[in-house]
Design a protein around this motif. Structure first.
Motif: not given
Lengths: 580, 151, 325
Positions: C92-93, C95-98, C125
């Motif tokens: 997951s990113s 920063f965006t948790l996408g 995360g």
């Protein structure tokens, strides 16, 4: 040798700052004048309307270009004269003064009967070369009765599944007089076999069969994505076609090394150039690995680039492409014949730059893009119809697209002299810059072990996806203006929405094609077909050139799907690497 | 779903549910530039995007969507075969009793076909040149609605 | 969710209803978002039926061909009528948790097969290693009756270690020309797999790489605690070469585990390790909380450089946890 000594003297004299064609006094005076000019401009309060002006490849553009920008360019080394190394100005001595480029409009839809009619219409209205668009089913080597074909037969191109279809497609067309481009990739050997068989059956001698099979398997993994087999077998099949064609068809271009699809998939002009040449290098290497002398096949390699709306950038790209390929062929591969160093290319105006909103604006866009191709020295050109973003062209929009080329050719005067933009400080600087940036990418690919390795690692695919995303963000954030879309948005008028569009009755096309398929299967010698397919399987497992075996199967009336089915079994199918 | 700032403050708490979207290319057309751009934009907006790749059949799309328990199904189709394939997706969703999952379609869809598709149950049809921000907004709305329906 | 709703969902899932299985997985994936009793009920039902699935962990650097190999293994197992589940883990990113999850792309051909269940999970995360979600989803899939559960991770390091601790059979995938990896193997730094798979066997260098791996395995005494001596094979996932041999070897391994009783040992260890992972994550998620609820005075001293991070942490912890006790 004498000029080289002169070079050196000049170099030493100017402390190695540049080796160009201008005198030092002039350069120094200009440098001073430019500085004063710049200070004056600031003092007078002239401001730019944007923080930065960039080309589509992200190259920064200055306010004005002067001889200073090409101070180190030597005319003889970098620019030259048309028809001579490094061919920057064109591959022929007199280019369009001798012969206008071929007007070759990509077309195809519905049944072979439908497309045959459209081909005749285009020729009647001035097209000088044919170019066949196949439907997705055909592009993927499937027959119209395949379950995945539902909804797709004849929709994005013409459906061709057998020798009979090819025969109907070219009914009453003299295959010995006109050349045909077939945009087909994994099934290229099959389509070529169909085409050659039909031509031969009409008495056309092999040395008069002219045209191109796109057959650029590598780019399918980067853009377009009508791949079937994994990269290595795909490359082998592509080179088999080149090999067979060199031996049998002196007038045929077995490959059209393509950048168009790479650009449409999101690449910048620099990336398009680099990836295309890198693909070309891979094909040349493979032929040499098979024992062929470079001069024996290089003259038959051809290219296919996009013509984009950033006119000067694309013109510079074409010029850089010619110069780079000539260098690669002569210096990397030791080509001796001039024809081996020629970068002959077909251009197509970019489809991705056209918009669905206010479709008539596209007429202007296509005109500008076509201009880029002509100023860039394309050998043949396809201009998109203005309704391209909505559907396949109607007769009206197809005709208009044709007329665009004719007006440029005969009314504008740009075809009356060779490479008219040469010598422009901006164009020469930009040509050099694009070349420089493209070499960087090619070097990176070479370090990875070549294009095949790079594709397997996902490198070009990642780069393109990044560029595509970046471009979209630019549009969303208004850093790139598209008229009618994110700026100058007008009231949508009725005649801009209710455009007569070409409609395909897919179910009836599919039924028609399936019926013909059934008839073919019931009237052929099934035992013979089975034998040819078995032989094909054996030959492909053994690593032989598969084209002769495919040809035999084709003339025995094996279908496209049957032949490709054998190859799918032997080589496997590909699904792409995960990008992020 | 948290905003970007909230995420940075909250840090690595691995137990929060994100919205999930399936992005699929139906049919034989391989032009995935648009689909990938939307997938990327959704990821940047905090969604979990399951990307299926190209050449998906309606069956593959529906079964994948159910396995992944997505909140929205996004279909990209540029080949003109949408009227044959999208209704099949809707039918299968009903058959699997998964028609609570909203479907959005993007690509080259003529106006009249878009009307037809929406009447059949497609939640949104996105035409070429629709701003990404609009697409994300609409998908977020649909995902929120579906989640509320589940609770 | 009401008791009866949970019961209904469980029943349907155990019958094999796709929707129900998927919803159940979604619930246990986010245990913190439902009542603890819901998780307890569901997992109790499932775990009493579990412990039978053969868990195969697939590790390897990005781009070595894990997904393609897994797709071929699925085809092999389906021929034998095994029910297969796949957990694909993607980052997951931060920063965006996408997350952009593309594992399915190479396995999509199996999406229409009712005997295959593929689920993509993002790391969400979690800093390195598997998440509590993965642990629970694994136990759930086991209880739902899948014969083979394949766990694929894009990560390296901690994630690979976690995968080793929860799997019966660990496949470690490498590609030819992986000189560094052979060195890492020799130095004992590379995670110990049960079967080393050299992919891209169609390349001539593959034979050399295979030899190198076998040499290292013979030279070092890498015997696994189950008594299994790691083996190496060569495959071409894309061309389907060597898959049968690999699958046979995997079966040999799991047979070895079953005969020696080690199969159940792995299940037990996995459950303890799973608990360990969950506790670690709950604590990690509380760190911010602990930090922000601590004495401002200590923090100020830390900021002024009057106290070091170690000393500060001890003080904060003793204060916060001590106070709690």
């Amino acid at each position: 040798m004498k000029s080289f000594k002169l070079y050196l003297t000049v170099v030493i004299f100017i402390k190695g700052r540049y080796l160009g064609d201008y005198s030092e006094d002039f350069i120094q005076a200009l440098a001073r004048a430019l500085k004063e000019w710049h200070d004056e401009m600031v003092r007078a309060g002239y401001k730019d309307r944007l923080n930065m002006f960039l080309t589509d490849s992200g190259i920064e553009i200055k306010t004005v270009y002067t001889p200073l920008d090409i101070a180190s360019t030597s005319y003889f080394e970098k620019i030259g004269l048309p028809g001579q190394y490094p061919f920057t100005r064109g591959i022929h001595y007199n280019m369009y003064r001798g012969k206008i480029w071929t007007i070759r409009q990509f077309s195809g839809f519905g049944t072979p009967e439908d497309t045959n009619k459209r081909l005749k219409y285009l020729v009647e209205h001035g097209e000088t070369g044919l170019s066949i668009a196949f439907d997705e089913v055909t592009l993927l080597g499937l027959d119209p009765d395949h379950p995945l074909a539902i909804g797709e037969v004849g929709v994005e191109g013409v459906s061709v599944a057998s020798l009979w279809d090819m025969d109907v497609l070219f009914k009453d067309i003299d295959m010995g007089k006109i050349t045909t481009n077939m945009t087909i990739n994994p099934p290229a050997p099959v389509m070529l076999s169909f085409y050659v068989a039909v031509a031969r059956s009409r008495g056309v001698p092999d040395h008069m069969i002219g045209g191109t099979t796109q057959n650029d398997q590598l780019k399918e993994f980067i853009g377009q994505k009508t791949y079937v087999f994994p990269p290595r077998p795909a490359l082998k099949i592509g080179v088999d076609v080149i090999e067979w064609s060199i031996k049998n068809l002196p007038k045929w271009n077995p490959i059209s090394i393509s950048g168009y699809h790479i650009y449409e998939a999101g690449a910048t002009p620099v990336q398009e150039l680099a990836f295309t040449l890198a693909d070309g290098i891979e094909y040349v290497r493979e032929m040499i690995r098979r024992g062929y002398d470079v001069d024996s096949f290089a003259p038959r390699l051809s290219f296919f680039f996009v013509a984009g709306i950033n006119i000067f950038e694309h013109v510079a790209k074409f010029r850089a492409a010619r110069r780079m390929w000539a260098k690669i062929m002569r210096d990397w591969f030791g080509a001796k014949k001039a024809r081996s160093m020629w970068l002959r290319f077909h251009a197509q105006t970019s489809g991705v730059e056209l918009r669905a909103i206010e479709p008539y604006n596209n007429i202007i866009r296509v005109t500008l893009q076509a201009l880029a191709a002509i100023l860039g020295g394309a050998q043949s050109l396809h201009t998109n119809a203005f309704d391209e973003a909505l559907a396949l062209p109607t007769e009206f929009s197809a005709k208009l697209a044709l007329r665009t080329q004719q007006i440029i050719a005969y009314e504008s005067g740009v075809a009356d002299t060779v490479d008219p933009l040469a010598g422009s400080y901006y164009i020469e600087w930009l040509t050099d810059k694009i070349e420089e940036e493209a070499w960087k990418i090619i070097d990176r690919i070479e370090n990875m072990g070549g294009m095949l390795e790079a594709i397997e690692k996902g490198y070009p695919q990642r780069e393109i996806t990044e560029s595509a995303y970046r471009r979209q963000r630019e549009i969303e954030e208004m850093r790139r203006i598209i008229v009618g879309v994110n700026a100058f948005k007008g009231e949508i008028l009725e005649n801009e929405v209710k455009i007569p569009l070409l409609e395909i009755d897919e179910p009836s096309v599919r039924a028609h094609q399936i019926a013909r398929l059934r008839k073919l299967k019931s009237s052929r010698d099934q035992a013979k077909v089975n034998t040819t397919l078995t032989e094909l399987e054996r030959a492909s497992s053994r690593g032989e050139n598969i084209v002769p075996y495919i040809y035999n199967a084709a003339i025995s009336l094996a279908t496209l799907g049957e032949i490709m089915g054998v190859l799918r079994n032997v080589y496997g199918e590909w699904s792409e690497p995960i990008i992020y | 779903m948290e905003t970007r700032e909230e995420v940075q403050i909250l840090g690595a708490i691995g137990l929060r549910r994100r919205y999930r979207v399936l992005v699929a290319k139906l049919g034989l057309d391989g032009h995935d530039r648009g689909a990938k751009i939307v997938a990327r934009a959704l990821k940047d907006a905090g969604f979990e995007v399951i990307y299926t790749g190209i050449k998906q059949t309606p069956e593959m799309v529906v079964r994948s969507a159910i396995q992944e328990d997505v909140d929205v199904i996004g279909i990209s189709i540029l080949s003109g075969a949408h009227m044959a394939l999208v209704p099949e997706v809707l039918r299968l969703l009903k058959e699997y009793k998964a028609d609570d999952i909203p479907v959005v379609v993007g690509g080259i869809i003529p106006w009249d076909d878009a009307i037809k598709l929406k009447s059949m149950g497609v939640s949104e049809v996105f035409f070429p040149d629709t701003p990404l921000s609009h697409i994300i907004e609409k998908i977020k709305e649909l995902a929120e609605k579906r989640r509320k329906g589940l609770e | 969710m009401s008791r009866s709703q949970i019961q209904a969902l469980l029943e349907k899932a155990l019958e094999g209803d796709l929707r129900a299985i998927s919803r159940l997985i979604s619930i246990v994936e986010f245990p913190a978002e439902v009542d603890p009793s819901t998780i307890e009920t569901i997992m109790r039902e499932l775990m009493k039926r579990g412990g039978k699935a053969h868990v195969i962990g697939v590790t390897g650097a990005p781009g070595v061909g894990k997904s393609t190999l897994i797709s071929k293994l699925i085809a092999y197992y389906r021929k034998k009528l095994y029910k297969v589940a796949v957990i694909g883990i993607d980052p997951s990113s931060p920063f965006t948790l996408g997350s952009f999850m593309g594992n399915r792309v190479r396995m999509q051909i199996h999406s229409s097969d009712p005997g295959v269940f593929i689920r993509s999970m993002a790391t969400r995360g979690v800093r390195g290693g598997l998440s509590a979600s993965t642990v629970l989803v694994l136990e759930a899939l086991d209880g739902l009756g899948f014969d083979k559960i394949i766990v694929e991770s894009v990560g390296a390091g901690q994630t690979d270690i976690d995968i080793i601790n929860i799997s019966h059979t660990v496949l470690n995938l490498v590609i030819p020309g992986a000189g560094d990896e052979i060195q890492a193997l020799k130095a004992g730094l590379m995670e110990i797999g049960d079967i080393y798979v050299v992919n891209k066997a169609d390349k001539p260098e593959a034979e050399i790489t295979l030899k190198q791996v076998i040499d290292v395995l013979n030279y070092e005494s890498f015997i696994r605690s189950s008594g299994w001596r790691p083996r190496a094979v060569k495959v071409s996932a894309v061309m389907g070469m060597g898959i049968d041999d690999l699958a046979t070897l995997i079966e040999e391994h799991v047979e070895h585990l079953r005969k020696s009783g080690y199969f159940q040992e792995v299940v037990k260890k996995r459950r303890i390790y799973g608990s360990f992972i969950v506790i670690k994550h709950i604590i990690e998620s509380r760190v911010e909380e602990i930090f922000s609820s601590s004495n401002k005075h200590i923090l100020e001293m830390l900021l002024r450089g009057e106290i070091d991070p170690y000393t500060a942490s001890l003080q904060i912890l003793s204060e916060v946890l001590g106070g709690r006790r």
